[in-house]
Structures are given as structure tokens and as C-alpha cells.
Write a protein that holds these residues in place. Structure first.
Motif, PDB file in Angstrom:
ATOM      1  N   ASP A   5     -36.911 -16.622 151.836  1.00 20.33           N
ATOM      2  CA  ASP A   5     -37.336 -15.823 152.896  1.00 20.33           C
ATOM      3  C   ASP A   5     -36.901 -14.155 152.630  1.00 20.33           C
ATOM      4  O   ASP A   5     -37.554 -13.345 153.297  1.00 20.33           O
ATOM      5  N   GLN A   6     -35.642 -13.797 152.089  1.00 19.40           N
ATOM      6  CA  GLN A   6     -35.422 -12.480 151.978  1.00 19.40           C
ATOM      7  C   GLN A   6     -34.993 -12.234 150.295  1.00 19.40           C
ATOM      8  O   GLN A   6     -34.453 -13.025 149.558  1.00 19.40           O
ATOM      9  N   VAL A   7     -35.276 -11.136 149.887  1.00 27.87           N
ATOM     10  CA  VAL A   7     -34.824 -11.028 148.250  1.00 27.87           C
ATOM     11  C   VAL A   7     -33.968  -9.716 148.217  1.00 27.87           C
ATOM     12  O   VAL A   7     -34.075  -8.743 149.060  1.00 27.87           O
ATOM     13  N   HIS A   8     -33.039  -9.708 147.163  1.00 24.91           N
ATOM     14  CA  HIS A   8     -32.156  -8.588 147.097  1.00 24.91           C
ATOM     15  C   HIS A   8     -31.874  -8.471 145.615  1.00 24.91           C
ATOM     16  O   HIS A   8     -31.611  -9.393 145.000  1.00 24.91           O
ATOM     17  N   LEU A   9     -32.251  -7.537 144.806  1.00 24.27           N
ATOM     18  CA  LEU A   9     -31.991  -7.276 143.451  1.00 24.27           C
ATOM     19  C   LEU A   9     -30.354  -6.756 143.209  1.00 24.27           C
ATOM     20  O   LEU A   9     -30.021  -5.831 144.124  1.00 24.27           O
ATOM     21  N   THR A  15     -32.422  -5.205 151.355  1.00 18.60           N
ATOM     22  CA  THR A  15     -32.856  -6.274 151.377  1.00 18.60           C
ATOM     23  C   THR A  15     -34.503  -6.515 151.899  1.00 18.60           C
ATOM     24  O   THR A  15     -34.555  -5.949 152.769  1.00 18.60           O
ATOM     25  N   TYR A  16     -35.437  -7.299 151.080  1.00 17.60           N
ATOM     26  CA  TYR A  16     -36.699  -7.139 151.696  1.00 17.60           C
ATOM     27  C   TYR A  16     -36.926  -8.673 152.102  1.00 17.60           C
ATOM     28  O   TYR A  16     -36.791  -9.562 151.574  1.00 17.60           O
ATOM     29  N   GLY A  38     -52.696 -20.228 145.082  1.00 18.68           N
ATOM     30  CA  GLY A  38     -53.083 -19.494 146.494  1.00 18.68           C
ATOM     31  C   GLY A  38     -51.935 -18.481 146.473  1.00 18.68           C
ATOM     32  O   GLY A  38     -52.243 -17.824 147.795  1.00 18.68           O
ATOM     33  N   ASN A  39     -51.003 -18.087 145.888  1.00 11.81           N
ATOM     34  CA  ASN A  39     -49.828 -17.293 146.094  1.00 11.81           C
ATOM     35  C   ASN A  39     -50.633 -15.902 145.700  1.00 11.81           C
ATOM     36  O   ASN A  39     -51.540 -15.863 145.015  1.00 11.81           O
ATOM     37  N   SER A  60     -44.172 -11.510 144.009  1.00 11.13           N
ATOM     38  CA  SER A  60     -45.040 -12.566 144.491  1.00 11.13           C
ATOM     39  C   SER A  60     -44.768 -13.025 145.958  1.00 11.13           C
ATOM     40  O   SER A  60     -43.671 -12.890 146.572  1.00 11.13           O
ATOM     41  N   ILE A  61     -45.869 -13.191 146.794  1.00  8.74           N
ATOM     42  CA  ILE A  61     -45.871 -13.516 148.044  1.00  8.74           C
ATOM     43  C   ILE A  61     -46.597 -14.990 148.425  1.00  8.74           C
ATOM     44  O   ILE A  61     -47.318 -15.203 147.516  1.00  8.74           O
ATOM     45  N   SER A  62     -45.796 -15.818 149.096  1.00  9.47           N
ATOM     46  CA  SER A  62     -46.294 -17.234 149.236  1.00  9.47           C
ATOM     47  C   SER A  62     -47.656 -17.413 149.820  1.00  9.47           C
ATOM     48  O   SER A  62     -48.264 -16.588 150.689  1.00  9.47           O
ATOM     49  N   ALA A  63     -48.545 -18.333 149.558  1.00  7.15           N
ATOM     50  CA  ALA A  63     -49.880 -18.530 150.186  1.00  7.15           C
ATOM     51  C   ALA A  63     -49.637 -18.354 151.744  1.00  7.15           C
ATOM     52  O   ALA A  63     -50.576 -17.983 152.096  1.00  7.15           O
ATOM     53  N   ASP A  64     -48.540 -18.975 152.372  1.00  5.46           N
ATOM     54  CA  ASP A  64     -48.577 -18.701 153.729  1.00  5.46           C
ATOM     55  C   ASP A  64     -48.054 -17.583 154.425  1.00  5.46           C
ATOM     56  O   ASP A  64     -47.872 -17.372 155.437  1.00  5.46           O
ATOM     57  N   LEU A  65     -47.891 -16.572 153.421  1.00  7.18           N
ATOM     58  CA  LEU A  65     -47.356 -15.165 153.842  1.00  7.18           C
ATOM     59  C   LEU A  65     -45.957 -15.080 154.383  1.00  7.18           C
ATOM     60  O   LEU A  65     -45.707 -14.125 155.336  1.00  7.18           O
ATOM     61  N   HIS A  66     -45.147 -16.211 154.155  1.00 12.47           N
ATOM     62  CA  HIS A  66     -43.999 -16.063 154.846  1.00 12.47           C
ATOM     63  C   HIS A  66     -42.610 -15.834 153.686  1.00 12.47           C
ATOM     64  O   HIS A  66     -41.527 -15.535 154.231  1.00 12.47           O
ATOM     65  N   GLN A  67     -42.863 -15.997 152.618  1.00 14.38           N
ATOM     66  CA  GLN A  67     -41.633 -16.148 151.695  1.00 14.38           C
ATOM     67  C   GLN A  67     -42.015 -15.145 150.279  1.00 14.38           C
ATOM     68  O   GLN A  67     -43.341 -15.121 150.029  1.00 14.38           O
ATOM     69  N   LEU A  68     -41.067 -14.821 149.601  1.00 14.22           N
ATOM     70  CA  LEU A  68     -41.621 -13.736 148.364  1.00 14.22           C
ATOM     71  C   LEU A  68     -40.270 -14.158 147.213  1.00 14.22           C
ATOM     72  O   LEU A  68     -39.479 -14.697 147.525  1.00 14.22           O
TER      73      LEU A  68
END
Length: 112
Positions: A5-9, A15-16, A38-39, A60-68
Motif C-alpha cells: 500500500d505504501q513504499v519507503h526507500l 513515504t509514497y 495488467g500492471n 510498478s503499480i498494480s492493475a487495480d491501481l491500489h498498490q505499488l
């Protein structure tokens, strides 16, 4: 690496997340490529002038546009790189921050 749901390097203070208002056509406009699953995937060089020490952003963003997924990789895409450590990646950090800010402005990502 799995979608989250969120990423942090490591080393980055931000956090994005995927912006709930993101549109598929916006991803196409920003050169995201649709994968077989479909991603949506964006691979962008952070220092195109130095091919020898090329570092790239992979988002990368998931096909449902909710996760990355988000990673900074070597030019070959096989190994992660910490651009926030030391001064040797100052230009790459600046380019990374520019790209991420553009994705926020275009309502692809939100910053926490």
C-alpha cells in the motif's frame, strides 16, 4: 518484491502511496508500460549521461491501481542501489526527487 500500500526507500524521508485519483490514461501519458499481468511499470534512468554508472528508478503499480512497488536499481536492473548514502549519487537523488514530485503533481502518487 510484492505490491504494498505504501513504499519507503531506505534513506528517503518520504513515504509514497498510489493516489486514489490516478487514471490509467495518465499512466500511459507518463510512459508507464502495461505488463502481461495488467500492471503498470515505469523504468526511468536517473543519470542518462553516465551510462557506465547508470542507476534507474523502477516503479510498478498494480492493475487495480491500489498498490505499488518502488526500487532504485543498477543499469542492469539486477541489484538495488542506495542513492541516499554519501555524495556520489547527488545528481541521481536530485533526479529521483524531480521524478517523484512530477508523479505527485500528475496525481499518480501521494506523499506522506
Amino acid at each position: 518484491m510484492a505490491f504494498v500500500d505504501q513504499v519507503h526507500l531506505d534513506g528517503d524521508t518520504a513515504t509514497y502511496r498510489v493516489n486514489p485519483a490516478v487514471k490509467k490514461y495518465t499512466l500511459s501519458d507518463l510512459n508507464f508500460k502495461k505488463t502481461k499481468l495488467g500492471n503498470y511499470e515505469l523504468t526511468q534512468s536517473l543519470n542518462p549521461m553516465n551510462a557506465k554508472a547508470n542507476v534507474q528508478l523502477k516503479l510498478s503499480i498494480s492493475a487495480d491501481l491500489h498498490q505499488l512497488k518502488l526500487a532504485i536499481l543498477t543499469g542492469s536492473g539486477l541489484k538495488t542501489v542506495d542513492i541516499f548514502k554519501g555524495d556520489q549519487f547527488a545528481e541521481e537523488r536530485e533526479q529521483y526527487q524531480f521524478l517523484m514530485q512530477n508523479l505527485i503533481i500528475r496525481q499518480v502518487l501521494t506523499k506522506n
